[in-house]
Design a protein around this motif. Structure first.
Motif, PDB file in Angstrom:
ATOM      1  N   ALA A  59       0.841  -1.198   0.000  1.00 21.11           N
ATOM      2  CA  ALA A  59       0.000   0.000   0.000  1.00 21.11           C
ATOM      3  C   ALA A  59       0.872   1.243   0.000  1.00 21.11           C
ATOM      4  O   ALA A  59       1.947   1.261   0.595  1.00 21.11           O
ATOM      5  N   ILE A  60       0.388   2.284  -0.653  1.00 20.57           N
ATOM      6  CA  ILE A  60       1.153   3.508  -0.820  1.00 20.57           C
ATOM      7  C   ILE A  60       0.309   4.738  -0.494  1.00 20.57           C
ATOM      8  O   ILE A  60      -0.906   4.705  -0.636  1.00 20.57           O
ATOM      9  N   CYS A  61       0.969   5.785  -0.046  1.00 23.32           N
ATOM     10  CA  CYS A  61       0.390   7.100   0.206  1.00 23.32           C
ATOM     11  C   CYS A  61      -0.606   7.067   1.359  1.00 23.32           C
ATOM     12  O   CYS A  61      -0.253   6.728   2.477  1.00 23.32           O
TER      13      CYS A  61
ATOM     14  N   ALA B 199      -3.161   5.063   1.571  1.00 28.74           N
ATOM     15  CA  ALA B 199      -3.729   3.720   1.737  1.00 28.74           C
ATOM     16  C   ALA B 199      -3.279   2.986   3.001  1.00 28.74           C
ATOM     17  O   ALA B 199      -4.108   2.324   3.631  1.00 28.74           O
ATOM     18  N   PRO B 200      -2.010   3.053   3.412  1.00 29.27           N
ATOM     19  CA  PRO B 200      -1.670   2.348   4.651  1.00 29.27           C
ATOM     20  C   PRO B 200      -2.509   2.829   5.845  1.00 29.27           C
ATOM     21  O   PRO B 200      -3.029   2.013   6.600  1.00 29.27           O
ATOM     22  N   ALA B 201      -2.658   4.146   5.984  1.00 32.76           N
ATOM     23  CA  ALA B 201      -3.393   4.711   7.119  1.00 32.76           C
ATOM     24  C   ALA B 201      -4.899   4.577   6.968  1.00 32.76           C
ATOM     25  O   ALA B 201      -5.604   4.270   7.930  1.00 32.76           O
ATOM     26  N   VAL B 202      -5.398   4.781   5.754  1.00 36.65           N
ATOM     27  CA  VAL B 202      -6.847   4.831   5.534  1.00 36.65           C
ATOM     28  C   VAL B 202      -7.451   3.449   5.287  1.00 36.65           C
ATOM     29  O   VAL B 202      -8.565   3.174   5.723  1.00 36.65           O
ATOM     30  N   VAL B 203      -6.712   2.582   4.598  1.00 36.83           N
ATOM     31  CA  VAL B 203      -7.249   1.261   4.241  1.00 36.83           C
ATOM     32  C   VAL B 203      -6.726   0.167   5.181  1.00 36.83           C
ATOM     33  O   VAL B 203      -7.515  -0.590   5.746  1.00 36.83           O
TER      34      VAL B 203
ATOM     35  N   ASP C 204       1.412  -3.373  15.460  1.00 36.75           N
ATOM     36  CA  ASP C 204       2.738  -3.883  15.831  1.00 36.75           C
ATOM     37  C   ASP C 204       3.666  -4.045  14.631  1.00 36.75           C
ATOM     38  O   ASP C 204       4.592  -4.869  14.669  1.00 36.75           O
ATOM     39  N   ARG C 205       3.427  -3.284  13.579  1.00 43.25           N
ATOM     40  CA  ARG C 205       4.256  -3.369  12.368  1.00 43.25           C
ATOM     41  C   ARG C 205       4.942  -2.034  12.113  1.00 43.25           C
ATOM     42  O   ARG C 205       4.512  -0.986  12.593  1.00 43.25           O
ATOM     43  N   GLU C 206       5.985  -2.057  11.300  1.00 46.63           N
ATOM     44  CA  GLU C 206       6.621  -0.846  10.793  1.00 46.63           C
ATOM     45  C   GLU C 206       5.987  -0.516   9.455  1.00 46.63           C
ATOM     46  O   GLU C 206       5.719  -1.427   8.653  1.00 46.63           O
ATOM     47  N   PHE C 207       5.768   0.778   9.207  1.00 51.31           N
ATOM     48  CA  PHE C 207       5.139   1.201   7.961  1.00 51.31           C
ATOM     49  C   PHE C 207       5.529   2.635   7.650  1.00 51.31           C
ATOM     50  O   PHE C 207       6.102   3.333   8.484  1.00 51.31           O
ATOM     51  N   THR C 208       5.199   3.064   6.446  1.00 56.97           N
ATOM     52  CA  THR C 208       5.280   4.461   6.076  1.00 56.97           C
ATOM     53  C   THR C 208       4.021   4.819   5.301  1.00 56.97           C
ATOM     54  O   THR C 208       3.257   3.935   4.904  1.00 56.97           O
ATOM     55  N   CYS C 209       3.811   6.096   5.109  1.00 61.85           N
ATOM     56  CA  CYS C 209       2.646   6.575   4.378  1.00 61.85           C
ATOM     57  C   CYS C 209       2.869   8.045   4.025  1.00 61.85           C
ATOM     58  O   CYS C 209       3.933   8.602   4.320  1.00 61.85           O
ATOM     59  N   TYR C 210       1.874   8.656   3.426  1.00 62.07           N
ATOM     60  CA  TYR C 210       1.976  10.068   3.092  1.00 62.07           C
ATOM     61  C   TYR C 210       2.181  10.870   4.375  1.00 62.07           C
ATOM     62  O   TYR C 210       1.519  10.603   5.379  1.00 62.07           O
ATOM     63  N   PRO C 211       3.104  11.842   4.364  1.00 63.58           N
ATOM     64  CA  PRO C 211       3.402  12.609   5.577  1.00 63.58           C
ATOM     65  C   PRO C 211       2.154  13.217   6.220  1.00 63.58           C
ATOM     66  O   PRO C 211       1.340  13.851   5.560  1.00 63.58           O
ATOM     67  N   GLY C 212       2.021  12.985   7.509  1.00 68.54           N
ATOM     68  CA  GLY C 212       0.886  13.481   8.285  1.00 68.54           C
ATOM     69  C   GLY C 212      -0.188  12.433   8.488  1.00 68.54           C
ATOM     70  O   GLY C 212      -0.911  12.467   9.491  1.00 68.54           O
ATOM     71  N   MET C 213      -0.299  11.497   7.559  1.00 69.92           N
ATOM     72  CA  MET C 213      -1.319  10.447   7.674  1.00 69.92           C
ATOM     73  C   MET C 213      -0.993   9.479   8.812  1.00 69.92           C
ATOM     74  O   MET C 213      -1.878   8.831   9.347  1.00 69.92           O
ATOM     75  N   GLU C 214       0.276   9.387   9.181  1.00 71.08           N
ATOM     76  CA  GLU C 214       0.677   8.473  10.260  1.00 71.08           C
ATOM     77  C   GLU C 214       0.015   8.844  11.581  1.00 71.08           C
ATOM     78  O   GLU C 214      -0.125   8.009  12.470  1.00 71.08           O
ATOM     79  N   GLU C 215      -0.408  10.087  11.705  1.00 73.18           N
ATOM     80  CA  GLU C 215      -1.067  10.538  12.935  1.00 73.18           C
ATOM     81  C   GLU C 215      -2.412   9.841  13.144  1.00 73.18           C
ATOM     82  O   GLU C 215      -2.933   9.819  14.257  1.00 73.18           O
ATOM     83  N   LYS C 216      -2.973   9.256  12.092  1.00 72.66           N
ATOM     84  CA  LYS C 216      -4.245   8.538  12.185  1.00 72.66           C
ATOM     85  C   LYS C 216      -4.057   7.082  12.612  1.00 72.66           C
ATOM     86  O   LYS C 216      -5.026   6.359  12.768  1.00 72.66           O
ATOM     87  N   VAL C 217      -2.793   6.655  12.742  1.00 73.24           N
ATOM     88  CA  VAL C 217      -2.489   5.246  13.008  1.00 73.24           C
ATOM     89  C   VAL C 217      -1.930   5.097  14.415  1.00 73.24           C
ATOM     90  O   VAL C 217      -1.001   5.806  14.805  1.00 73.24           O
ATOM     91  N   SER C 218      -2.484   4.156  15.173  1.00 74.59           N
ATOM     92  CA  SER C 218      -1.927   3.858  16.494  1.00 74.59           C
ATOM     93  C   SER C 218      -1.543   2.382  16.536  1.00 74.59           C
ATOM     94  O   SER C 218      -2.040   1.572  15.761  1.00 74.59           O
ATOM     95  N   GLY C 219      -0.631   2.064  17.420  1.00 76.41           N
ATOM     96  CA  GLY C 219      -0.224   0.672  17.595  1.00 76.41           C
ATOM     97  C   GLY C 219       0.737   0.170  16.546  1.00 76.41           C
ATOM     98  O   GLY C 219       0.940  -1.028  16.397  1.00 76.41           O
ATOM     99  N   ALA C 220       1.352   1.100  15.787  1.00 74.70           N
ATOM    100  CA  ALA C 220       2.307   0.731  14.746  1.00 74.70           C
ATOM    101  C   ALA C 220       3.469   1.720  14.790  1.00 74.70           C
ATOM    102  O   ALA C 220       3.355   2.792  15.383  1.00 74.70           O
ATOM    103  N   THR C 221       4.566   1.359  14.162  1.00 78.29           N
ATOM    104  CA  THR C 221       5.744   2.221  14.140  1.00 78.29           C
ATOM    105  C   THR C 221       5.914   2.830  12.759  1.00 78.29           C
ATOM    106  O   THR C 221       6.189   2.122  11.781  1.00 78.29           O
TER     107      THR C 221
END
Length: 188
Positions: free
Chosen positions: A105-107, A109-113, A122-139
């Motif tokens: 998943a890209i942009c 999608a990781p945070a939203v989908v 409990d996983r490492e991920f990246t996404c579009y800058p700022g979207m990571e704020e919507k994700v908890s429990g991940a790095t």
């Protein structure tokens, strides 16, 4: 054995984030199927480009995750929201993860989908800058592409080539990934 992947397309998908993986994976010999989540094959991108998918989610039916090696989930704000709103898409992506298949998943999608499906926990991920704020429990990591087991995530349109090459490296081989990266001048 030929690898099989599918790319979900929803109205509002980010053009480069869908087309680049489609292009690169096909160059690498992956049997790639584009799937419109709507009732029509025609899907409108975020930039107004109309793409005709290979099939629809309805025609794909109750496809078995075991029949596929990878699923690619493009971003684009509206596109990711439309994918996340589809229970059938969510069920399929979860089944892919549970079957040990690649979930990419890209942009947005990781945070939203993926995050609402519990696939980032409990996983490492990246996404579009700022979207990571919507994700908890991940790095969250600032890397352009992050690979955590069979989870491959990337940041946005500018990283789509690297994202596609990372998928090829894991799905096909590092040699094929390098060959494709060189052929498109991603690396020289």
């Amino acid at each position: 054995m030929v690898k099989k992947a599918l790319v979900f397309l929803a109205d509002g998908f980010e053009d480069v984030e869908a087309i680049t993986p489609i292009d690169y994976l096909r160059r690498a010999g992956v049997e790639l199927t584009t799937v419109s989540i709507g009732s029509e094959l025609s899907v409108q991108s975020a930039r107004g480009v109309t793409v005709n998918a290979d099939t629809t989610l309805e025609k794909l039916g109750r496809a078995n995750a075991a029949d596929w090696d990878a699923v690619v989930v493009p971003g684009g704000g509206l596109g990711a929201e439309n994918l996340a709103a589809s229970k059938a898409v969510g069920s399929f992506i979860k089944a892919m993860a549970e079957a040990g298949k690649f979930v990419c998943a890209i942009c947005a999608a990781p945070a939203v989908v993926l995050a609402p499906l519990g696939l980032l926990k409990d996983r490492e991920f990246t996404c579009y800058p700022g979207m990571e704020e919507k994700v908890s429990g991940a790095t969250w990591k600032a890397d352009r592409v992050v690979i955590d087991g069979k989870l491959i995530t990337s940041r946005g349109a500018g990283t789509a080539g690297e994202f596609a090459v990372a998928i090829i490296e894991k799905l096909v081989s590092p040699a094929e990934a390098e060959k494709i990266a060189k052929s498109v001048l991603l690396i020289t």
